[in-house]
Design an enzyme around this catalytic site. Structure first.
Site, short mmCIF file in Angstrom:
data_model
loop_
_atom_site.label_atom_id
_atom_site.label_comp_id
_atom_site.label_asym_id
_atom_site.label_seq_id
_atom_site.Cartn_x
_atom_site.Cartn_y
_atom_site.Cartn_z
N ASP A 56 0.88 -1.17 0.00
CA ASP A 56 0.00 0.00 0.00
C ASP A 56 0.92 1.22 0.00
O ASP A 56 1.89 1.25 0.76
CB ASP A 56 -0.88 -0.03 1.27
CG ASP A 56 -2.06 0.93 1.18
OD1 ASP A 56 -3.20 0.48 1.36
OD2 ASP A 56 -1.84 2.13 0.94
N TYR A 106 -14.47 5.78 -13.81
CA TYR A 106 -14.20 4.83 -12.73
C TYR A 106 -14.75 3.45 -13.11
O TYR A 106 -14.04 2.44 -13.13
CB TYR A 106 -14.83 5.34 -11.42
CG TYR A 106 -14.80 4.32 -10.33
CD1 TYR A 106 -13.59 3.81 -9.87
CD2 TYR A 106 -15.97 3.85 -9.74
CE1 TYR A 106 -13.56 2.85 -8.87
CE2 TYR A 106 -15.95 2.90 -8.74
CZ TYR A 106 -14.74 2.40 -8.32
OH TYR A 106 -14.71 1.45 -7.34
N1 UFG Z 1 -24.27 11.92 -2.09
C1 UFG Z 1 -24.83 13.14 -1.78
N2 UFG Z 1 -24.05 14.03 -1.11
C2 UFG Z 1 -22.78 13.76 -0.72
C3 UFG Z 1 -22.23 12.50 -1.04
C4 UFG Z 1 -23.02 11.61 -1.74
O1 UFG Z 1 -25.97 13.44 -2.12
O2 UFG Z 1 -22.14 14.63 -0.13
C5 UFG Z 1 -25.09 10.95 -2.82
C6 UFG Z 1 -24.48 10.58 -4.16
O3 UFG Z 1 -24.87 11.47 -5.16
C7 UFG Z 1 -25.01 9.16 -4.35
C8 UFG Z 1 -25.13 8.61 -2.92
O4 UFG Z 1 -25.14 9.76 -2.08
O5 UFG Z 1 -26.28 9.22 -4.90
C9 UFG Z 1 -23.98 7.74 -2.53
O6 UFG Z 1 -22.77 8.44 -2.84
P1 UFG Z 1 -21.34 7.95 -2.40
O7 UFG Z 1 -20.38 9.00 -2.86
O8 UFG Z 1 -21.33 7.57 -0.97
O9 UFG Z 1 -21.16 6.61 -3.22
P2 UFG Z 1 -21.28 6.37 -4.80
O10 UFG Z 1 -22.61 5.73 -5.04
O11 UFG Z 1 -20.95 7.55 -5.59
O12 UFG Z 1 -20.08 5.38 -5.05
C10 UFG Z 1 -19.82 4.29 -4.24
C11 UFG Z 1 -18.33 4.02 -4.27
C12 UFG Z 1 -17.92 3.63 -5.65
C13 UFG Z 1 -18.80 2.52 -6.16
C14 UFG Z 1 -20.24 2.87 -6.04
C15 UFG Z 1 -21.08 1.70 -6.47
O13 UFG Z 1 -17.60 5.17 -3.88
O14 UFG Z 1 -16.59 3.21 -5.60
O15 UFG Z 1 -20.53 3.19 -4.71
O16 UFG Z 1 -22.44 1.96 -6.25
F1 UFG Z 1 -18.55 2.31 -7.46
#
Ligand code: UFG
Length: 329
Positions: free
Chosen positions: A34, A141
């Protein structure tokens, strides 16, 4: 089951450290590489750790000697960032990973467990998503993760190198003992951000988009406990060692979707405090709904979730956050 020597790339990161804990609990012989760009030494206890990039020439020159199985976790994993910096995702998640794969083949590694993602599917045509659903990523990604999955299939075809790609939906929660958990800088993920937003005087958390075609207009995701993800890696390693898989991909989720607003309500229930939130435009690259069917891994590898309830997932994240409000530092 004996799985020889296991090398975990990215083992000091959020999901990686939970996998390392699970493998140590299962008494596997393991070591970690890592670069600590996102990982934390404190997250892995006394598990042997080489601090290096997994594709550094100095590491690849000998770093895989004697390794029987590889768990390849190390990657950049922010959907939003990948939309602004695709080259970073191609360079690390694909080009560097291919260098590792080729080195693994040359070193005689017998099997690989690869951290893949729900982002390989893009905007789903039907829900829940199974592994045969069309794969049309909507961000770099997901695109780079899918490209590496495909390389794994061709390596199996060409060289007989076995692999399991685990397509995580939304990893969440922390080890129930509160000693390891999520600590990203900056933190972009929904649940840790909401926990912070419960603090008095905290910045309100932006809710990205309220006009999606979902029940309340906010994005729906399938949150899966990080320890359940970790246990799936032990199952995958055993299936590789027993030669029960060729080159396979499995979803990992709970099969139930929660909107951002529903997660806000759950956080309030668990913490007793309403997180401060504000409306913001959609985040580029976000599909409206991602919910998994995990039937294939249940059937083929006997995996099932030990902590399927969102309330319990958030409780473990809250326990970690309260004990470590500034993360590992
Ligand atoms: N969200 C918000 N505000 C924030 C952060 C997130 O509204 O401040 C929303 C996002 O738009 C999304 C949901 O919350 O709709 C979840 O967002 P995350 O950033 O927690 O997670 P993601 O769904 O973007 O992505 C995660 C992982 C990725 C993976 C994905 C698969 O980070 O690596 O889940 O679903 F690919």
């Amino acid at each position: 089951m004996k799985t020889g020597k296991v090398l975990v790339t990215g083992g000091a990161g959020y999901i990686g450290s939970h996998i390392v804990r699970e493998l140590n609990d299962a008494r596997r012989d393991l070591r970690i590489v890592d670069d600590l760009s996102q990982g934390h030494r404190a997250a892995v206890g006394d598990t042997p750790l080489t601090v290096a990039g997994f594709a550094d020439a100095e590491f690849l020159d000998g770093g895989l000697d004697g390794v029987d199985y590889l768990v390849h976790m190390a990657a950049f994993c922010e959907v939003g960032e990948s939309m602004n910096a695709p080259a970073k995702y191609y360079a690390n998640n694909l080009t560097a990973s291919l260098a590792l794969l080729e080195a693994a083949r040359r070193a005689g590694v017998r099997g690989i467990v690869f951290s893949s993602t729900a982002a390989v599917y893009g905007e789903p045509e039907s829900t829940p998503i199974d592994e045969d659903h069309p794969q049309r990523p909507t961000n770099p990604y997901g695109e780079t993760k899918l490209a590496f999955e495909r390389a794994l299939r061709w390596y199996h075809e060409a060289h007989g190198l076995r692999s399991v790609a685990l397509r995580y939906f939304n990893a969440a929660g922390a080890h129930p003992d509160g000693s390891i958990g999520e600590d990203h800088a900056p933190e972009t993920h929904l649940i840790p951000r909401l926990l912070r937003a419960t603090e008095q005087g905290a910045e309100p958390m932006s809710i990205f988009g309220n006009d999606y075609e979902t029940r309340d207009g906010t994005c729906v995701r399938d949150y899966v406990h990080v320890c359940d993800l970790a246990r799936a890696h032990v199952r995958a390693l055993d299936a590789l060692a027993e030669e029960r898989v060729g080159a396979e991909a499995f979803n990992l989720g709970n099969g139930e979707g929660f909107s951002v607003l529903e997660v806000v309500d759950h956080v309030e229930r668990v913490t007793g405090r309403r997180p401060a939130t504000t409306s913001a435009p959609r985040r580029a690259g976000d599909p409206a709904t991602l919910v998994a069917s995990s039937e294939r891994i249940a059937r083929q590898l006997g995996w099932s979730a030990g902590h399927p309830e969102l309330g319990e997932i958030i409780e473990t994240a809250w326990r970690w956050y309260r004990a470590h409000p500034s993360g590992y530092s």
